[in-house]
Scaffold this motif. Structure first.
Motif, PDB file in Angstrom:
ATOM      1  N   SER A 127       0.839  -1.193   0.000  1.00  0.00           N
ATOM      2  CA  SER A 127       0.000   0.000   0.000  1.00  0.00           C
ATOM      3  C   SER A 127       0.876   1.246   0.000  1.00  0.00           C
ATOM      4  CB  SER A 127      -0.909   0.007   1.234  1.00  0.00           C
ATOM      5  OG  SER A 127      -1.752  -1.123   1.220  1.00  0.00           O
ATOM      6  N   PRO A 128       0.595   2.203  -0.848  1.00  0.00           N
ATOM      7  CA  PRO A 128       1.436   3.396  -0.916  1.00  0.00           C
ATOM      8  C   PRO A 128       1.282   4.252   0.338  1.00  0.00           C
ATOM      9  CG  PRO A 128      -0.521   3.684  -2.263  1.00  0.00           C
ATOM     10  CD  PRO A 128      -0.551   2.257  -1.777  1.00  0.00           C
ATOM     11  N   ALA A 129       2.349   4.956   0.659  1.00  0.00           N
ATOM     12  CA  ALA A 129       2.286   5.895   1.783  1.00  0.00           C
ATOM     13  C   ALA A 129       1.430   7.093   1.384  1.00  0.00           C
ATOM     14  CB  ALA A 129       3.683   6.345   2.160  1.00  0.00           C
ATOM     15  N   ALA A 130       0.833   7.717   2.375  1.00  0.00           N
ATOM     16  CA  ALA A 130      -0.050   8.851   2.111  1.00  0.00           C
ATOM     17  C   ALA A 130       0.093   9.866   3.229  1.00  0.00           C
ATOM     18  CB  ALA A 130      -1.499   8.397   1.974  1.00  0.00           C
ATOM     19  N   GLN A 131      -0.180  11.106   2.889  1.00  0.00           N
ATOM     20  CA  GLN A 131      -0.184  12.175   3.884  1.00  0.00           C
ATOM     21  C   GLN A 131      -1.374  13.088   3.625  1.00  0.00           C
ATOM     22  OE1 GLN A 131       2.815  15.290   3.559  1.00  0.00           O
ATOM     23  NE2 GLN A 131       3.519  14.439   1.601  1.00  0.00           N
ATOM     24  N   GLY A 132      -1.948  13.597   4.697  1.00  0.00           N
ATOM     25  CA  GLY A 132      -3.095  14.476   4.579  1.00  0.00           C
ATOM     26  C   GLY A 132      -2.704  15.878   4.155  1.00  0.00           C
ATOM     27  N   ALA A 133      -3.609  16.541   3.482  1.00  0.00           N
ATOM     28  CA  ALA A 133      -3.377  17.917   3.040  1.00  0.00           C
ATOM     29  C   ALA A 133      -4.715  18.635   2.996  1.00  0.00           C
ATOM     30  CB  ALA A 133      -2.706  17.956   1.665  1.00  0.00           C
ATOM     31  N   GLU A 134      -4.635  19.949   3.026  1.00  0.00           N
ATOM     32  CA  GLU A 134      -5.835  20.784   2.971  1.00  0.00           C
ATOM     33  C   GLU A 134      -5.812  21.615   1.700  1.00  0.00           C
ATOM     34  OE1 GLU A 134      -8.131  24.278   5.562  1.00  0.00           O
ATOM     35  OE2 GLU A 134      -6.266  23.368   6.289  1.00  0.00           O
ATOM     36  N   ILE A 135      -6.956  21.706   1.066  1.00  0.00           N
ATOM     37  CA  ILE A 135      -7.079  22.535  -0.137  1.00  0.00           C
ATOM     38  C   ILE A 135      -7.155  23.999   0.276  1.00  0.00           C
ATOM     39  CG2 ILE A 135      -8.539  23.096  -2.108  1.00  0.00           C
ATOM     40  CD1 ILE A 135      -9.330  20.206  -2.275  1.00  0.00           C
ATOM     41  N   LEU A 136      -6.210  24.789  -0.208  1.00  0.00           N
ATOM     42  CA  LEU A 136      -6.167  26.200   0.127  1.00  0.00           C
ATOM     43  C   LEU A 136      -7.136  27.018  -0.723  1.00  0.00           C
ATOM     44  CD1 LEU A 136      -2.315  26.678   0.538  1.00  0.00           C
ATOM     45  CD2 LEU A 136      -4.025  26.271   2.320  1.00  0.00           C
ATOM     46  N   TYR A 137      -7.103  26.806  -2.022  1.00  0.00           N
ATOM     47  CA  TYR A 137      -7.999  27.536  -2.912  1.00  0.00           C
ATOM     48  C   TYR A 137      -7.987  26.862  -4.277  1.00  0.00           C
ATOM     49  CZ  TYR A 137      -3.539  29.599  -4.419  1.00  0.00           C
ATOM     50  OH  TYR A 137      -2.252  29.777  -4.853  1.00  0.00           O
ATOM     51  N   ALA A 138      -8.957  27.217  -5.083  1.00  0.00           N
ATOM     52  CA  ALA A 138      -9.024  26.735  -6.459  1.00  0.00           C
ATOM     53  C   ALA A 138      -8.448  27.790  -7.384  1.00  0.00           C
ATOM     54  CB  ALA A 138     -10.469  26.410  -6.851  1.00  0.00           C
ATOM     55  N   LEU A 139      -7.778  27.358  -8.427  1.00  0.00           N
ATOM     56  CA  LEU A 139      -7.216  28.303  -9.386  1.00  0.00           C
ATOM     57  C   LEU A 139      -8.347  29.061 -10.080  1.00  0.00           C
ATOM     58  CD1 LEU A 139      -4.276  26.376 -11.070  1.00  0.00           C
ATOM     59  CD2 LEU A 139      -4.229  27.939  -9.143  1.00  0.00           C
ATOM     60  N   PRO A 140      -8.176  30.366 -10.283  1.00  0.00           N
ATOM     61  CA  PRO A 140      -9.247  31.148 -10.915  1.00  0.00           C
ATOM     62  C   PRO A 140      -9.368  30.923 -12.413  1.00  0.00           C
ATOM     63  CG  PRO A 140      -7.353  32.548 -10.450  1.00  0.00           C
ATOM     64  CD  PRO A 140      -7.038  31.204  -9.855  1.00  0.00           C
ATOM     65  N   ASP A 141      -8.455  30.188 -13.013  1.00  0.00           N
ATOM     66  CA  ASP A 141      -8.482  29.961 -14.451  1.00  0.00           C
ATOM     67  C   ASP A 141      -9.646  29.015 -14.796  1.00  0.00           C
ATOM     68  OD1 ASP A 141      -8.052  29.471 -17.113  1.00  0.00           O
ATOM     69  OD2 ASP A 141      -5.887  29.224 -16.912  1.00  0.00           O
TER      70      ASP A 141
END
Length: 294
Positions: A124-138
């Motif tokens: 099983s691959p290693a994983a780390q949590g992350a938070e979405i900061l914002y979506a690109l305006p494009d």
């Protein structure tokens, strides 16, 4: 007294006084005057406060039966809801126990078969949590920026998923942030496997983040795929781990172009609403998908 002088008319049954219409007019005028004076001078406010204070115990006592009925109803409703939740929890627990036993049995069989065939075990691959900061305006590039980068070990091409399925792939890595291109991008391709039929296809995005959708390309008209089929990663690209949820087939039409069927699927991941994600280690050093920026 002479007999002819007696008043022979009967007395009135009720004592006659001021006519009722006159009383109504006088009282109405008095009420209007009092309302106007109260609106101007607010002379009745202390009186209303005193009356409300005096009547408060009476009102409280009169409302007790209503509160009692409401409390009993709420208690019975909450008791019924608690019993229903308990039943559902027991049923779900039983189903989870059955699934866990089945999964463990299948995993054991898989290990034994791989051992017999001389194949290495999947890791099983290693994983780390992350938070979405914002979506690109494009509007032409459906992508988001997460709060993990090279300093946290994020690698280019790393698969990204939320709690429901594959969300996209890391296409740019900065020291403290990374850019994740969503799988609905027109040039993002994910090898998928139909869990019901075993058919393998490539799923491409349609380019819209507001209306996320995937399209399966080069599907023959005689395909066994139908609406409701679940698509997972096949793992043949060496990038995405095998078995990650990708999408659910929404529509299959034989009217596609160039002799192929048109198959549209709804992504499993919450493309528009995801807040937290998992960044997986790529299964190999395959390069990340590249997209042309307009």
């Amino acid at each position: 007294m002479p007999l002819g002088t007696l008043d022979r008319t009967p007395p009135p049954f009720f004592k006659q006084g001021t006519p009722a219409l006159s009383k109504m007019l006088v009282l109405s005028a008095l009420a209007v005057v009092l309302m106007v004076v109260d609106a101007r001078l607010h002379w009745a406010a202390p009186l209303r406060t005193a009356v409300a204070t005096v009547l408060m115990p009476v009102q409280w006592l009169a409302l007790q039966p209503v509160h009692a009925v409401r409390w009993v109803g709420a208690h019975l409703a909450s008791l019924e809801a608690a019993q229903r939740d308990a039943r559902e929890a027991r049923e779900q627990l039983a189903q989870q126990a059955q699934r866990a036993g089945l999964v463990e049995h299948l995993a054991q069989e898989n290990r034994e078969l791989r051992r017999l065939l001389g194949l290495r075990e999947r890791v099983s691959p290693a994983a780390q949590g992350a938070e979405i900061l914002y979506a690109l305006p494009d509007p032409y590039v459906p992508a988001v920026v997460i709060d993990r980068g090279a300093l946290q070990g994020v690698r280019l091409g790393a698969p990204v998923m939320d709690g429901y399925g594959v969300l996209g792939q890391v296409t740019r890595v900065h020291p403290a942030t990374s850019e994740v291109t969503l799988l609905v991008h027109r040039k993002m391709a994910v090898p998928v496997l139909n869990t019901r039929t075993g058919e393998r296809y490539l799923a491409y995005g349609t380019g819209s983040r507001d209306e996320p959708e995937l399209s399966l390309r080069f599907v023959p008209v005689q395909t066994a795929t139908r609406a409701g089929d679940v698509l997972v990663t096949s793992g043949i690209d060496g990038l995405y781990p095998t078995g990650l949820p990708v999408a659910t087939v929404r529509r299959v039409s034989a009217e596609g172009g160039e002799g192929f069927a048109e198959v549209l699927a709804e992504p499993a991941a919450r493309v528009r609403d995801a807040l937290h994600v998992l960044v997986l280690e790529p299964m190999s050093n395959a390069p990340a998908a590249r997209e042309d920026r307009p």
